[in-house]
Design a protein around this motif. Structure first.
Motif, PDB file in Angstrom:
ATOM      1  N   LYS A 214     -11.958   9.335   8.600  1.00 16.60           N
ATOM      2  CA  LYS A 214     -13.318   9.180   9.112  1.00 16.60           C
ATOM      3  C   LYS A 214     -13.440   9.635  10.558  1.00 16.60           C
ATOM      4  O   LYS A 214     -14.523  10.012  10.993  1.00 16.60           O
ATOM      5  CB  LYS A 214     -13.763   7.722   8.979  1.00 16.60           C
ATOM      6  CG  LYS A 214     -13.961   7.300   7.541  1.00 16.60           C
ATOM      7  CD  LYS A 214     -14.372   5.870   7.429  1.00 16.60           C
ATOM      8  CE  LYS A 214     -14.539   5.491   5.966  1.00 16.60           C
ATOM      9  NZ  LYS A 214     -14.911   4.098   5.800  1.00 16.60           N
ATOM     10  N   MET A 215     -12.339   9.609  11.306  1.00 11.70           N
ATOM     11  CA  MET A 215     -12.378   9.944  12.728  1.00 11.70           C
ATOM     12  C   MET A 215     -12.163  11.436  12.994  1.00 11.70           C
ATOM     13  O   MET A 215     -12.607  11.940  14.019  1.00 11.70           O
ATOM     14  CB  MET A 215     -11.312   9.154  13.481  1.00 11.70           C
ATOM     15  CG  MET A 215     -11.550   7.666  13.526  1.00 11.70           C
ATOM     16  SD  MET A 215     -10.190   6.773  14.275  1.00 11.70           S
ATOM     17  CE  MET A 215     -10.276   7.320  15.954  1.00 11.70           C
ATOM     18  N   THR A 216     -11.464  12.126  12.124  1.00 12.61           N
ATOM     19  CA  THR A 216     -11.106  13.520  12.392  1.00 12.61           C
ATOM     20  C   THR A 216     -12.079  14.482  11.739  1.00 12.61           C
ATOM     21  O   THR A 216     -12.659  14.204  10.698  1.00 12.61           O
ATOM     22  CB  THR A 216      -9.684  13.832  11.884  1.00 12.61           C
ATOM     23  OG1 THR A 216      -9.626  13.543  10.497  1.00 12.61           O
ATOM     24  CG2 THR A 216      -8.661  13.037  12.626  1.00 12.61           C
ATOM     25  N   GLU A 217     -12.221  15.628  12.391  1.00 15.77           N
ATOM     26  CA  GLU A 217     -13.048  16.696  11.835  1.00 15.77           C
ATOM     27  C   GLU A 217     -12.182  17.793  11.240  1.00 15.77           C
ATOM     28  O   GLU A 217     -12.546  18.428  10.268  1.00 15.77           O
ATOM     29  CB  GLU A 217     -13.956  17.268  12.929  1.00 15.77           C
ATOM     30  CG  GLU A 217     -14.970  16.239  13.403  1.00 15.77           C
ATOM     31  CD  GLU A 217     -15.663  16.658  14.688  1.00 15.77           C
ATOM     32  OE1 GLU A 217     -15.556  17.835  15.079  1.00 15.77           O
ATOM     33  OE2 GLU A 217     -16.304  15.793  15.288  1.00 15.77           O
ATOM     34  N   LYS A 218     -11.023  18.019  11.846  1.00 18.06           N
ATOM     35  CA  LYS A 218     -10.076  19.012  11.347  1.00 18.06           C
ATOM     36  C   LYS A 218      -8.759  18.303  11.072  1.00 18.06           C
ATOM     37  O   LYS A 218      -8.411  17.342  11.755  1.00 18.06           O
ATOM     38  CB  LYS A 218      -9.874  20.122  12.362  1.00 18.06           C
ATOM     39  CG  LYS A 218     -11.142  20.901  12.645  1.00 18.06           C
ATOM     40  CD  LYS A 218     -10.898  21.955  13.674  1.00 18.06           C
ATOM     41  CE  LYS A 218     -12.211  22.668  13.968  1.00 18.06           C
ATOM     42  NZ  LYS A 218     -12.165  23.374  15.219  1.00 18.06           N
TER      43      LYS A 218
ATOM     44  N   ALA B  95      -3.761  13.008  17.521  1.00 16.12           N
ATOM     45  CA  ALA B  95      -4.461  12.491  18.697  1.00 16.12           C
ATOM     46  C   ALA B  95      -5.255  11.233  18.367  1.00 16.12           C
ATOM     47  O   ALA B  95      -5.459  10.369  19.228  1.00 16.12           O
ATOM     48  CB  ALA B  95      -5.390  13.560  19.262  1.00 16.12           C
ATOM     49  N   LYS B  96      -5.692  11.106  17.130  1.00 14.30           N
ATOM     50  CA  LYS B  96      -6.526   9.970  16.712  1.00 14.30           C
ATOM     51  C   LYS B  96      -5.712   8.787  16.203  1.00 14.30           C
ATOM     52  O   LYS B  96      -6.231   7.693  16.045  1.00 14.30           O
ATOM     53  CB  LYS B  96      -7.503  10.403  15.611  1.00 14.30           C
ATOM     54  CG  LYS B  96      -8.381  11.566  15.965  1.00 14.30           C
ATOM     55  CD  LYS B  96      -9.416  11.183  16.966  1.00 14.30           C
ATOM     56  CE  LYS B  96     -10.337  12.374  17.209  1.00 14.30           C
ATOM     57  NZ  LYS B  96     -11.429  12.075  18.064  1.00 14.30           N
ATOM     58  N   LEU B  97      -4.429   9.001  15.918  1.00 12.31           N
ATOM     59  CA  LEU B  97      -3.603   7.938  15.334  1.00 12.31           C
ATOM     60  C   LEU B  97      -3.552   6.664  16.178  1.00 12.31           C
ATOM     61  O   LEU B  97      -3.734   5.568  15.632  1.00 12.31           O
ATOM     62  CB  LEU B  97      -2.189   8.456  15.045  1.00 12.31           C
ATOM     63  CG  LEU B  97      -1.237   7.461  14.396  1.00 12.31           C
ATOM     64  CD1 LEU B  97      -1.776   7.014  13.032  1.00 12.31           C
ATOM     65  CD2 LEU B  97       0.140   8.068  14.237  1.00 12.31           C
TER      66      LEU B  97
END
Length: 184
Positions: free
Chosen positions: A14-18, A24-26
């Motif tokens: 849900k947080m990532t676009e690619k 980086a989002k982990l």
């Protein structure tokens, strides 16, 4: 552990676009997972480990809580933290109690759907065909085999079956794979 991994994966999706953005989002996904309330325990994993709720934004923007903690003497702060840690056992016991209540509620919900099988020795039954058998009839293949006769019901739900001629099966069958055969 797999359930936690699945939840973290869902948060990252849900947080990532690619797809290559996920490293980086982990940390943010893990922070969100650790600080969200779990239904079974009624508490966050963070609070069960550390005895208090997590402070995220307060590290950068001083809040009333941080301001008050910074103004009290160190001895008083240590004493207050020690008292919070003494209460952690109570929080963990409350969480354990909540888990037991949750498990009972889930068990009751499951048991409502369980059907009693009133089978006894000598009954005619059909046996569910569960093995993936290659059948040219495709989706029109039969789902039940039989009729068979119950020779003996053993402890734990195992059943010894015989066919109509009285030939005994070499393997036991589970009771949940059987349904009563009604002759018309």
């Amino acid at each position: 552990m797999e359930a936690a991994n699945k939840n973290v994966k869902t948060i990252i999706e849900k947080m990532t676009e690619k797809y290559h953005d996920w490293p980086a989002k982990l940390p943010f996904a893990l922070w969100g997972y650790r600080t969200s309330v779990r239904t079974p325990t009624g508490a966050t994993p963070y609070s069960l480990v550390y005895g208090m709720e997590a402070i995220s934004i307060e590290l950068e923007i001083p809040s009333l809580r941080i301001a008050l903690e910074s103004q009290i003497p160190e001895v008083d702060w240590v004493q207050a933290r020690y008292e919070e840690l003494l209460l952690i056992d109570e929080k963990r016991l409350a969480a354990l109690n909540q888990v037991q209540l949750y498990q009972r509620r889930i068990s009751r919900s499951f048991n409502k759907k369980v059907r009693a099988r009133n089978l006894k020795d000598g009954d005619l039954v059909l046996k569910e065909i569960r093995a993936p058998v290659r059948d040219p009839r495709g989706k029109f293949k039969p789902n039940w085999a039989g009729p068979y006769i119950i020779k003996k019901i053993l402890k734990g739900g195992a059943v010894q079956l015989t066919d109509i001629e009285g030939v005994e099966f070499s393997q036991l069958t589970n009771l949940d794979q059987l349904k009563k055969y009604h002759v018309r």
